[in-house]
Design an enzyme around this catalytic site. Structure first.
Site, PDB file in Angstrom:
ATOM      1  CB  CYS A   1      -0.922   0.181   1.080  1.00 56.07           C
ATOM      2  SG  CYS A   1      -1.805   1.530   1.522  1.00 56.07           S
TER       3      CYS A   1
ATOM      4  CB  CYS B   1      -0.195   2.512   3.573  1.00 61.78           C
ATOM      5  SG  CYS B   1      -1.688   1.491   3.543  1.00 61.78           S
TER       6      CYS B   1
END
Length: 109
Positions: free
Chosen positions: A29, A32
């Site tokens: 991700c 993230c």
């Protein structure tokens, strides 16, 4: 920031005296990882009332699913062992979105 896993999640989050902000993230991700330094900065700002922790779902998929984390990044604030607030990927574009999410809860404490 406290690193969570399936072994310490219950003790550190569900049994915590203090509200707990949990950042659910994954190695693949990119947003993230982009947000992480900012989240660490927010910990310094709000740690007096909220404990900050993160959970890499890579090794804890079942735990993430049990918490109804269906996409990344997802951030949840737990209070008294229950989910109090959740912010999902469709609402997170910048670190300001994350701070507003935390501040909205923080101001009620």
């Amino acid at each position: 920031m406290l690193e969570l896993n399936k072994d310490n999640f219950e003790a550190e989050v569900l049994q915590s005296e203090k509200p707990v902000f949990v950042d659910f993230w994954g190695d693949k991700c990119e947003i993230c990882k982009d947000l992480m330094p900012g989240v660490h900065d927010l910990e310094e700002k709000y740690a007096d009332k909220i404990k900050f922790a993160s959970l890499n779902i890579g090794g804890s998929r079942r735990l993430a699913i049990s918490q109804k984390v269906l996409g990344l990044p997802t951030m949840i604030i737990y209070k008294n062992g229950e989910k109090a607030e959740t912010i999902t990927p469709d609402k997170i574009n910048t670190i300001d979105d994350v701070e507003n999410f935390i501040k909205g809860f923080y101001d009620t404490l």
